[in-house]
Design a protein around this motif. Structure first.
Motif, PDB file in Angstrom:
ATOM      1  N   GLU A 138       0.810  -1.215   0.000  1.00 39.15           N
ATOM      2  CA  GLU A 138       0.000   0.000   0.000  1.00 39.15           C
ATOM      3  C   GLU A 138       0.848   1.273   0.000  1.00 39.15           C
ATOM      4  OE1 GLU A 138       0.488  -1.417   4.303  1.00 39.15           O
ATOM      5  OE2 GLU A 138       0.045  -2.310   2.330  1.00 39.15           O
ATOM      6  N   LYS A 139       2.176   1.157   0.212  1.00 44.73           N
ATOM      7  CA  LYS A 139       3.048   2.330   0.231  1.00 44.73           C
ATOM      8  C   LYS A 139       3.850   2.501  -1.060  1.00 44.73           C
ATOM      9  CE  LYS A 139       3.598   2.634   5.247  1.00 44.73           C
ATOM     10  NZ  LYS A 139       4.564   2.740   6.373  1.00 44.73           N
ATOM     11  N   VAL A 140       3.599   1.642  -2.053  1.00 48.15           N
ATOM     12  CA  VAL A 140       4.341   1.723  -3.308  1.00 48.15           C
ATOM     13  C   VAL A 140       4.161   3.090  -3.968  1.00 48.15           C
ATOM     14  CG1 VAL A 140       4.460   0.844  -5.679  1.00 48.15           C
ATOM     15  CG2 VAL A 140       4.379  -0.753  -3.750  1.00 48.15           C
ATOM     16  N   ASN A 141       2.956   3.655  -3.886  1.00 51.36           N
ATOM     17  CA  ASN A 141       2.667   4.936  -4.529  1.00 51.36           C
ATOM     18  C   ASN A 141       2.713   6.116  -3.559  1.00 51.36           C
ATOM     19  OD1 ASN A 141       1.964   4.049  -7.346  1.00 51.36           O
ATOM     20  ND2 ASN A 141       0.480   2.814  -6.214  1.00 51.36           N
ATOM     21  N   SER A 142       3.285   5.894  -2.366  1.00 49.62           N
ATOM     22  CA  SER A 142       3.447   6.994  -1.415  1.00 49.62           C
ATOM     23  C   SER A 142       4.655   7.839  -1.792  1.00 49.62           C
ATOM     24  CB  SER A 142       3.639   6.421  -0.007  1.00 49.62           C
ATOM     25  OG  SER A 142       4.877   5.715   0.078  1.00 49.62           O
ATOM     26  N   ALA A 143       4.829   8.966  -1.098  1.00 44.01           N
ATOM     27  CA  ALA A 143       5.966   9.845  -1.392  1.00 44.01           C
ATOM     28  C   ALA A 143       7.289   9.104  -1.195  1.00 44.01           C
ATOM     29  CB  ALA A 143       5.909  11.075  -0.493  1.00 44.01           C
ATOM     30  N   PHE A 144       7.405   8.359  -0.089  1.00 45.58           N
ATOM     31  CA  PHE A 144       8.624   7.602   0.163  1.00 45.58           C
ATOM     32  C   PHE A 144       8.806   6.506  -0.886  1.00 45.58           C
ATOM     33  CE2 PHE A 144      10.787   3.979   2.270  1.00 45.58           C
ATOM     34  CZ  PHE A 144      12.023   4.575   2.474  1.00 45.58           C
ATOM     35  N   GLY A 145       7.721   5.854  -1.253  1.00 43.48           N
ATOM     36  CA  GLY A 145       7.766   4.786  -2.250  1.00 43.48           C
ATOM     37  C   GLY A 145       8.135   5.273  -3.634  1.00 43.48           C
ATOM     38  N   LEU A 146       8.033   6.576  -3.880  1.00 43.43           N
ATOM     39  CA  LEU A 146       8.399   7.149  -5.171  1.00 43.43           C
ATOM     40  C   LEU A 146       9.777   7.819  -5.133  1.00 43.43           C
ATOM     41  CD1 LEU A 146       4.997   8.800  -6.154  1.00 43.43           C
ATOM     42  CD2 LEU A 146       5.969   6.699  -7.087  1.00 43.43           C
ATOM     43  N   LEU A 147      10.063   8.529  -4.050  1.00 46.42           N
ATOM     44  CA  LEU A 147      11.305   9.297  -3.982  1.00 46.42           C
ATOM     45  C   LEU A 147      12.532   8.398  -3.797  1.00 46.42           C
ATOM     46  CD1 LEU A 147      10.152  12.353  -1.827  1.00 46.42           C
ATOM     47  CD2 LEU A 147      10.581  12.270  -4.295  1.00 46.42           C
ATOM     48  N   GLY A 184       4.185  -2.194  -9.011  1.00 43.80           N
ATOM     49  CA  GLY A 184       2.802  -1.808  -8.762  1.00 43.80           C
ATOM     50  C   GLY A 184       2.528  -0.316  -8.837  1.00 43.80           C
ATOM     51  N   LEU A 185       3.326   0.422  -9.589  1.00 43.83           N
ATOM     52  CA  LEU A 185       3.109   1.860  -9.734  1.00 43.83           C
ATOM     53  C   LEU A 185       1.752   2.119 -10.390  1.00 43.83           C
ATOM     54  CD1 LEU A 185       4.723   4.532  -9.286  1.00 43.83           C
ATOM     55  CD2 LEU A 185       5.371   4.384 -11.692  1.00 43.83           C
ATOM     56  N   SER A 186       1.029   3.103  -9.881  1.00 45.12           N
ATOM     57  CA  SER A 186      -0.308   3.373 -10.406  1.00 45.12           C
ATOM     58  C   SER A 186      -0.226   4.032 -11.773  1.00 45.12           C
ATOM     59  CB  SER A 186      -1.082   4.295  -9.446  1.00 45.12           C
ATOM     60  OG  SER A 186      -0.644   5.632  -9.561  1.00 45.12           O
ATOM     61  N   TRP A 187      -1.269   3.804 -12.592  1.00 48.23           N
ATOM     62  CA  TRP A 187      -1.306   4.365 -13.939  1.00 48.23           C
ATOM     63  C   TRP A 187      -1.403   5.886 -13.907  1.00 48.23           C
ATOM     64  CZ3 TRP A 187       0.132   2.235 -18.260  1.00 48.23           C
ATOM     65  CH2 TRP A 187       0.139   0.844 -18.365  1.00 48.23           C
ATOM     66  N   ARG A 188      -1.999   6.429 -12.898  1.00 45.77           N
ATOM     67  CA  ARG A 188      -2.096   7.892 -12.789  1.00 45.77           C
ATOM     68  C   ARG A 188      -0.699   8.508 -12.712  1.00 45.77           C
ATOM     69  NH1 ARG A 188      -2.121  10.923  -8.281  1.00 45.77           N
ATOM     70  NH2 ARG A 188      -2.377   9.059  -6.991  1.00 45.77           N
TER      71      ARG A 188
END
Length: 381
Positions: A138-147, A184-188
């Motif tokens: 559930e944290k893959v698309n969070s700020a930490f999961g992206l940065l 699992g990065l979101s399409w958005r």
């Protein structure tokens, strides 16, 4: 400290028996193609390339088989140290690197000469696979999961681009981005990133590249504009490929190769020799071998229960596929000439050992495909 263990410990012989020998056979065939083409490139001589390629390949296969027998917990624990070590080597290139053909990409460590950017391709996959294994879905698309992944990919890519080595930097960026997508990065976010890239690419082409790199990129659209300069490589490659026809001119019978019209024939343009001497049929056979290797790797990834092993295999397979795609696209004029070798066929020790090390990990993932490590498991916690 939690580590994942096999429910029934297996002996060395049992693990060796469980190796995916079809992958080993396919890699042996590709290595043999490389030896043959390098023998032809030297006008029917083992030196200076074919004999060294054979020795390195034999050593690499041995290393690959040893790597395959290591337990996954070892590689999980080593993921971040491998990444930090490779990053340190890249920084070392900035200060102590050897310059070859106008690019500072090599490090001389005692009797060993290495290209740290090749090691970094594998190190990025290690770090991302470990990161996403430990990160809750559930944290893959969070700020930490992206940065954090952006840093893990961007820092080495920037150092490699500064050498300058556009081809390797592109491989690190694209293979890293592919692994982020598979995690699992979101399409958005993907669509937003694509729009941002569309605006950033023109500025990068204008300010982020050396002049000769810009010439390479724009020349591939119309190489005839500079047939004796920036367009020379691709024009000679197209002539050689076209002269091969359906079945080729025959082994050591390629005129463009033997008369030395083809530059960098032992490295970036090795597939051109194959096309000239064995024609379209020979080229398709080799492409088929690469396709079978990738199909086996994807099947192994699908069979892995662990997120770490699954992403590790997918990342290595993606990098391998990009090597092949970019190299063949480059020599056929479909992509700019960016200096990407053909894995296991082109001459080059660091690339070969990195590729076979990666396939050692893939074979090991097949042996340990049922292992399910908890988050945070590994040699170093």
């Amino acid at each position: 400290m939690a580590v994942f263990r096999e429910t029934v410990p297996r002996t060395f012989q049992e693990k060796l028996f469980e190796l995916n020998w079809s992958v080993v056979l396919l890699l042996l065939l590709l290595g043999a193609v490389g030896v043959g083409m390098l023998y032809s490139a030297a006008e029917g001589a083992w030196d200076p390339w074919a004999s060294r390629h054979l020795i390195r390949f034999t050593m690499g296969i041995g290393i690959m088989l040893v790597i395959a027998l290591f337990p996954p917990r070892f590689w999980m624990g080593m993921s971040y140290p491998i990444y930090l070590g490779a990053l340190a080597l890249l920084v070392g290139v900035e200060f102590f690197g050897e310059t070859v053909n106008g690019a500072q990409r090599w490090l001389d460590i005692g009797p060993v000469r290495m290209q740290p950017s090749e090691i970094m391709k594998l190190a990025v996959v290690f770090a991302l696979a470990r990161f996403y294994h430990d990160l809750p879905p559930e944290k893959v698309n969070s700020a930490f999961g992206l940065l954090m992944p952006a840093f893990l990919i961007g820092a080495p890519a920037a150092l490699i681009l500064h050498q300058p080595d556009l081809g390797t930097a592109v491989l690190v960026l694209v293979s890293g981005a592919a692994l982020v997508f598979l995690a699992g990065l979101s399409w958005r976010i993907i669509i937003g990133g694509a729009i941002a890239a569309a605006f950033a690419i023109p500025a990068f082409l204008r300010f982020g590249l050396e002049e000769y790199q810009r010439r390479r990129i724009f020349t591939f659209l119309n190489p005839e504009e500079d047939p004796l300069g920036a367009g020379y490589h691709i024009l000679q490659s197209k002539i050689a490929l076209g002269s091969g026809g359906l079945t080729g001119r025959g082994f050591i019978e390629g005129t463009q190769t033997q008369l030395n019209f083809l530059p960098e024939k032992q490295t970036d343009f090795i597939f051109t020799i194959l096309g000239e001497e064995f024609g379209l049929i020979g080229g398709l056979v080799v492409i088929g071998l690469y396709a079978l290797v990738l199909a086996n790797a994807l099947a192994i990834a699908a069979s892995c229960k662990s997120t770490f092993l699954r992403l590790l295999v997918m990342g290595i397979a993606t990098t391998f596929a990009l090597y092949v795609f970019i190299n063949i696209g480059m020599i056929t004029g479909m992509l700019p000439v960016v200096g990407v070798p053909l894995p296991l066929v082109s001459y080059g020790g660091t690339v070969m050992l990195a590729v076979l090390f990666g396939f050692g990990l893939i074979l090991g993932a097949h042996i340990h495909r049922n292992a399910e490590p908890p988050r945070g498991a590994g040699l170093f916690g």
